[in-house]
Design a protein around this motif. Structure first.
Motif, PDB file in Angstrom:
ATOM      1  N   UNK A   1      -7.712  -4.526  -9.910  1.00 15.14           N
ATOM      2  CA  UNK A   1      -7.556  -3.807 -11.190  1.00 15.14           C
ATOM      3  C   UNK A   1      -6.592  -4.505 -12.140  1.00 15.14           C
TER       4      UNK A   1
ATOM      5  N   UNK B   1       1.458  -0.620 -13.715  1.00 15.10           N
ATOM      6  CA  UNK B   1       0.633   0.563 -13.489  1.00 15.10           C
ATOM      7  C   UNK B   1       1.279   1.455 -12.440  1.00 15.10           C
ATOM      8  N   UNK B   2       1.290   2.733 -12.701  1.00 17.69           N
ATOM      9  CA  UNK B   2       1.766   3.658 -11.676  1.00 17.69           C
ATOM     10  C   UNK B   2       0.702   3.732 -10.592  1.00 17.69           C
ATOM     11  N   UNK B   3       1.063   3.447  -9.350  1.00 12.29           N
ATOM     12  CA  UNK B   3       0.065   3.463  -8.294  1.00 12.29           C
ATOM     13  C   UNK B   3      -0.463   4.880  -8.081  1.00 12.29           C
ATOM     14  N   UNK B   4      -1.768   5.001  -7.867  1.00 14.74           N
ATOM     15  CA  UNK B   4      -2.334   6.337  -7.700  1.00 14.74           C
ATOM     16  C   UNK B   4      -2.980   6.490  -6.327  1.00 14.74           C
ATOM     17  N   UNK B   5      -3.459   7.672  -6.074  1.00 11.13           N
ATOM     18  CA  UNK B   5      -3.996   8.012  -4.762  1.00 11.13           C
ATOM     19  C   UNK B   5      -5.243   7.192  -4.440  1.00 11.13           C
ATOM     20  N   UNK B   6      -6.030   6.903  -5.468  1.00 11.97           N
ATOM     21  CA  UNK B   6      -7.252   6.137  -5.237  1.00 11.97           C
ATOM     22  C   UNK B   6      -6.924   4.755  -4.683  1.00 11.97           C
TER      23      UNK B   6
ATOM     24  N   UNK C   1      12.723   1.244 -16.210  1.00  4.54           N
ATOM     25  CA  UNK C   1      11.386   1.717 -15.879  1.00  4.54           C
ATOM     26  C   UNK C   1      10.783   0.868 -14.770  1.00  4.54           C
TER      27      UNK C   1
ATOM     28  N   UNK D   1      11.934   1.876 -11.413  1.00  6.43           N
ATOM     29  CA  UNK D   1      11.233   3.104 -11.030  1.00  6.43           C
ATOM     30  C   UNK D   1       9.839   2.755 -10.510  1.00  6.43           C
ATOM     31  N   UNK D   2       9.164   1.890 -11.248  1.00  2.61           N
ATOM     32  CA  UNK D   2       7.812   1.496 -10.873  1.00  2.61           C
ATOM     33  C   UNK D   2       7.799   0.790  -9.521  1.00  2.61           C
TER      34      UNK D   2
ATOM     35  N   UNK E   1       7.980   3.137  -6.866  1.00  2.00           N
ATOM     36  CA  UNK E   1       6.666   3.779  -6.665  1.00  2.00           C
ATOM     37  C   UNK E   1       5.784   2.915  -5.771  1.00  2.00           C
TER      38      UNK E   1
END
Ligand SMILES: Nc1nc2c(ncn2[C@@H]2O[C@H](COP(=O)(O)OP(=O)(O)OP(=O)(O)O)[C@@H](O)[C@H]2O)c(=O)[nH]1
Ligand SMILES: [Mg+2]
Lengths: 481, 464
Positions: free
Chosen positions: A354, A410-415, A445, A448-449, A452
């Protein structure tokens, strides 16, 4: 309590509260009311506690008393001036036109002046009458009313009351009514005294002139007498007018009647041209005042009321939460945010996940340097089929490790987590995450990322040592740690 | 959901700014929870914007879609490739949700899609168009509801705009709007409602009512804010203190005057924030008291004036730094001609004895001190800048508001009538409630003057 009084009360509450609405009243469901109604209702409620309306009643009485006082003073003044005129007149002869003009011309002049101010708008409000009234009321209160020093809001309410009652057109009507009232009382005093004087004194009315012609005087008298005559007052006839010219020989020998008609003319013209117009104007002003009060509205654009609207009638309501979470959320990564990494593996199978076009170019460069074998055949996973294909192929790939190029921004997501989890579960090769930093985010930031991503690595069974950051913001290429 | 009003489901990928969008539209800094990470919102939460007594626009915040690729794959595998319409697929999935516990958050979104009249799809423009976003859009089209893509992060993601536009068009979404939650533009907000009008023909009248109401509230807010600033100007410009003609007395009065003006400014700023429904904490450094030297924004600090680009030289500088002007005319005269601003004060402080004594020798009796022109200018410009910042600030912003003015910012433009205003205010000391003996009632003229100032402020800004 009528609407104007309610509005006055609301303004009083504003004066007490100062800049912004701060006082609370008990809540009731009044959602059906409009904002203005709410404000008035609130003022009524707060009045129970603040006791504003008794003060306002008091102020009103003050003003009425002042008006009465002035009325009385002018009444005496009017009476006194008539008396003076008659006493100062030599003998028993009174110059009719002089007597009339003495009362009428100042009245006419002030009437004109009033008209000028009245149609000028605001000029009247700052006139001397207002200043005088307020000054006298204030000094009176300061001296004789103890409450004025005890009640902390006394003077702000005083100010507020007169500000509202004298504001804009209201002040104009109010002061005009007062002016007319005072002239009215002056004429009342004068007329009354005139009647008394004429009843108890015998005077002859004469007229005299140095530069005007006799004809014009006749004409003047006739036109003055026109209205009284219409209304049935006895007025001098032409002969009587001619006879009354100073020095004329009385041919008619009817002195008594002449005296009577002239007196009648003087009284009736004072009433008709002085007293009555003032009375009518006063009534008109009173009427306009009441009408103005009924039409009066709160200055709702004032910051105070804008703020109050937000409090009393917020245009946003909460609709609450539906579909709440049943399970507890997993805590985010709590460990240290420092970079754990050991560096790139010796040999790896590169996979871009991605990424943007720009990042892909950077990745290509990177692969050229560190895994030249895959320079042209690396995969970019950006949709479901490509994910599935990689998962199917991964077991057959003979490489020591897999390296995923990811975007740090990008904030990592569940997908994504699911995908990486599946990837690590599917093969036993160590998995590396290479986070590309474009330098678009601030340091804070970014930290923070990063944490994550560490959280994601932990959940996906990727060792934190295998999370690498690639800084591409610098122009001279990649500086990775 | 509400049969008389209109309800909107706000959906989008995780961390795209859904909750922020609702905060901004509702002007509610406390709505939901906003954080820079995926999965902040984990429930459906609603807020309603009143249109009239009975009708409102309901906005529902939803959890972010995180695993749309899998969801879309599942949805398309149902019914073994038969052609079944989207809504049925969604219902089928919801009925069999227990088989997919990991998609529980997505299920909440799907329910919201089905329950509401229209959908806002929030897009983080910084992101490239990825497969997962396309899948999200496909899923939305299953719900067969009008969709308005809302492009967020318009500044940071400006480079991706074209790419997103083409992609949206390909997927048949044409009615998008740009709306940044942080760099708020009122016109953009109206555009959202206008887009809704085109998509929901039967609600056109209702939405027009909403648009009119929002417009009115917005201008009302602006006018009220302008009145606050206008009032502050009058308060400070017509303020003057009488003092004995001694160095110490003048010094004391100066300190008192400075404090009064500081307080007035602070109060005004606080009221402005409240009016625009922002938090007190949104202000840069506002929590530090001036006395501790912590407030960098102190009106009277030499730094402040230097920032403003005023050359501080010699004695004039010292006077300017004190922010006051001293009326050299004895009591009773107005300060109209006191264009002798801070310079004279500087002389007084700078070369103390000589000049001071000279002047003192000449003049006896009491003096008046007031704010000098420069300080008033700074005060005014700062409020104008603050007002502009508030106008352009979204309720989802976390950045601090900075209203310190600098010489560089080209907008330091004083109103045309500045010196006239100043003269007028100074000749009416009874207009300032900071003056102790002002229970005067010359209010009508003060009000007119204030409206004039307010007009000038409002005129300069576009309301659209
Ligand atoms: N610069 C900028 N930041 C924004 C904008 N919109 C949102 N943000 C920031 O983006 C982050 C995510 O915002 P949220 O509103 O929590 O996003 P969300 O879509 O509700 O996220 P989830 O609830 O986790 O799905 C926050 O840090 C916001 O401050 C924007 O238009 N511009
Ligand atoms: Mg959210």
């Amino acid at each position: 309590m009528n609407r104007f009084q309610q509005i006055l009360l609301a303004e009083g509450v504003r004066a007490v509260e100062g800049d912004s609405p701060s006082l609370a009243e008990h809540a009731e469901d009044k959602s059906a009311l409009s904002f203005e109604q709410l404000v008035l209702y609130r003022a009524g409620q707060l009045d129970l506690r603040l006791q504003i309306s008794p003060l306002f009643v008091h102020f009103k009485r003050l003003f009425v008393n002042l008006s009465f006082f002035l009325f009385f003073v002018l009444f005496i003044l009017g009476a006194g001036s008539v008396q003076k005129l008659f006493f100062s007149a030599q003998g028993t002869e009174v110059n009719f036109f002089w007597a009339f003009a003495l009362f009428f011309i100042p009245n006419l002049l002030t009437l004109l002046l009033w008209g000028l101010f009245y149609f000028q708008g605001t000029a009247l409000n700052t006139g001397w009458l207002q200043r005088f009234s307020l000054f006298s009321l204030k000094s009176f209160e300061k001296r004789f009313n103890q409450q004025s020093s005890q009640n902390p809001h006394y003077w702000s309410l005083f100010r507020c009351y007169f500000q509202v009652t004298f504001s804009r057109s209201l002040g104009r009507y109010q002061l005009s009514a007062l002016t007319h009232l005072l002239w009215f009382s002056y004429f009342c005093g004068a007329t009354l005294m005139l009647v008394v004087m004429l009843a108890t004194h015998q005077v002859d009315f004469v007229w005299q002139t140095s530069i005007l012609s006799v004809q014009s005087f006749q004409w003047l008298t006739e036109s003055l007498a026109y209205l009284p005559n219409l209304l049935g007052f006895p007025v001098p006839t032409i002969e009587q007018i001619q006879q009354s010219h100073l020095g004329a020989v009385n041919l008619l020998g009817d002195a008594e009647n002449t005296r009577f008609v002239w007196s009648s003319l003087l009284i009736s013209s004072l009433v008709l041209y002085g007293l009555l117009p003032r009375l009518l104007l006063m009534l008109l002003m009173r009427f306009l005042l009441t009408a103005g009060q009924n039409k009066f509205s709160l200055p709702l654009t004032n910051p105070y009321y804008v703020q109050l609207r937000q409090l009393l009638k917020p245009n946003v309501t909460s609709l609450g939460i539906s579909d709440p979470d049943v399970c507890v959320t997993q805590p985010a990564y709590q460990g240290s945010m420092e970079k754990h990494t050991h560096g790139l593996p010796e040999q790896f199978y590169p996979v871009a996940v991605e990424l943007s076009e720009k990042q892909l170019i950077q990745v290509k460069e990177h692969i050229k340097d560190y895994a030249p074998d895959y320079c042209d055949s690396f995969r970019h996973i950006s949709d479901y089929p490509s994910q599935q294909k990689l998962l199917a192929d991964i077991v057959n790939i003979n490489s020591d490790s897999v390296l995923l190029y990811l975007s740090l921004q990008r904030a990592p997501d569940r997908g994504l987590l699911g995908f990486i989890k599946a990837l690590t579960a599917r093969n036993n090769k160590p998995c590396y995450l290479l986070l590309i930093n474009d330098g678009l985010l601030s340091a804070e930031k970014l930290n923070k990322r990063r944490s994550d991503w560490y959280g994601l690595a932990q959940q996906a069974d990727v060792s934190l040592d295998n999370v690498i950051q690639l800084d591409c913001s610098k122009s001279n290429g990649e500086a990775y740690e | 959901m509400s049969n008389s009003g209109l309800s909107v489901a706000v959906v989008g990928h995780a961390n795209a700014g859904k909750t922020s969008l609702i905060r901004t539209l509702l002007r509610d800094t406390d709505f939901g929870e906003v954080a820079d990470q995926a999965g902040t919102t984990r429930h459906v939460e609603g807020g309603a914007l009143a249109i009239d007594e009975t009708k409102n626009l309901a906005l529902f915040d939803t959890p972010g879609l995180e695993d749309s690729m899998r969801l879309f794959y599942l949805l398309s595998t149902f019914f073994d490739g038969q052609s079944v319409d989207g809504i049925e697929r969604l219902n089928y999935f919801l009925a069999h949700l227990s088989d997919y516990p990991e998609l529980e958050q997505e299920a909440k979104v799907l329910r919201a899609l089905l329950n509401n009249d229209i959908i806002f799809y929030v897009i983080d423009l910084r992101e490239p168009v990825l497969g997962k976003y396309r899948d999200e859009l496909h899923i939305l089209s299953y719900a067969a509801k009008p969709v308005i893509p809302v492009l967020n992060f318009t500044i940071e993601g400006a480079a991706n705009l074209e790419q997103w536009k083409t992609q949206l068009a390909r997927l048949n979404f044409h009615a998008f709007v740009s709306f940044d939650n942080v760099h708020f533009k009122f016109a953009d907000e109206l555009k959202i409602y206008q887009k809704m009008q085109t998509l929901l023909a039967e609600k056109e009248v209702l939405l027009q009512e909403l648009i009119n109401q929002r417009r009115q509230q917005w201008s009302e807010l602006f006018t009220a804010a302008g009145e606050l600033v206008g009032s502050l100007f009058i308060e400070c410009a017509s303020l003057r203190y009488k003092t004995l003609n001694g160095e110490q007395e003048i010094e004391q009065a100066t300190a008192k005057l400075q404090q009064a003006v500081r307080e007035a400014e602070k109060k005004c700023v606080r009221r402005l924030l409240k009016l625009y429904q922002f938090r007190k904490g949104d202000l840069e450094n506002s929590h530090l008291p001036v006395e501790q030297g912590g407030w960098e924004l102190d009106l009277f600090s030499a730094d402040n004036l230097q920032e403003f680009g005023i050359k501080l030289t010699g004695n004039i500088a010292k006077g300017a730094g004190l922010g006051v002007a001293i009326d050299l005319v004895t009591a009773g005269m107005t300060l109209g001609a006191a264009a002798v601003t801070g310079g004279i004060a500087g002389a007084l402080w700078g070369v103390k004895q000589r000049y001071f004594d000279e002047i003192q020798a000449k003049i006896k009796g009491s003096r008046y001190i007031c704010l000098n022109d420069v300080t008033l200018q700074v005060l005014w410009l700062r409020q104008v800048k603050l007002l502009q910042a508030l106008q352009k600030r979204g309720h989802a912003s976390f950045a601090k508001i900075d209203y310190q003015i600098t010489a560089q910012s080209g907008e330091n433009e004083l109103p045309q009538n500045w010196s006239k205003w100043l003269r007028k205010a100074r000749s009416h000391p009874n207009w300032s409630s900071l003056n102790s003996q002002s229970t005067d009632l010359a209010e009508n003229n003060r009000l007119l003057f204030m409206k004039e100032l307010c007009q000038e402020l409002v005129k300069g800004e576009s309301l659209r």
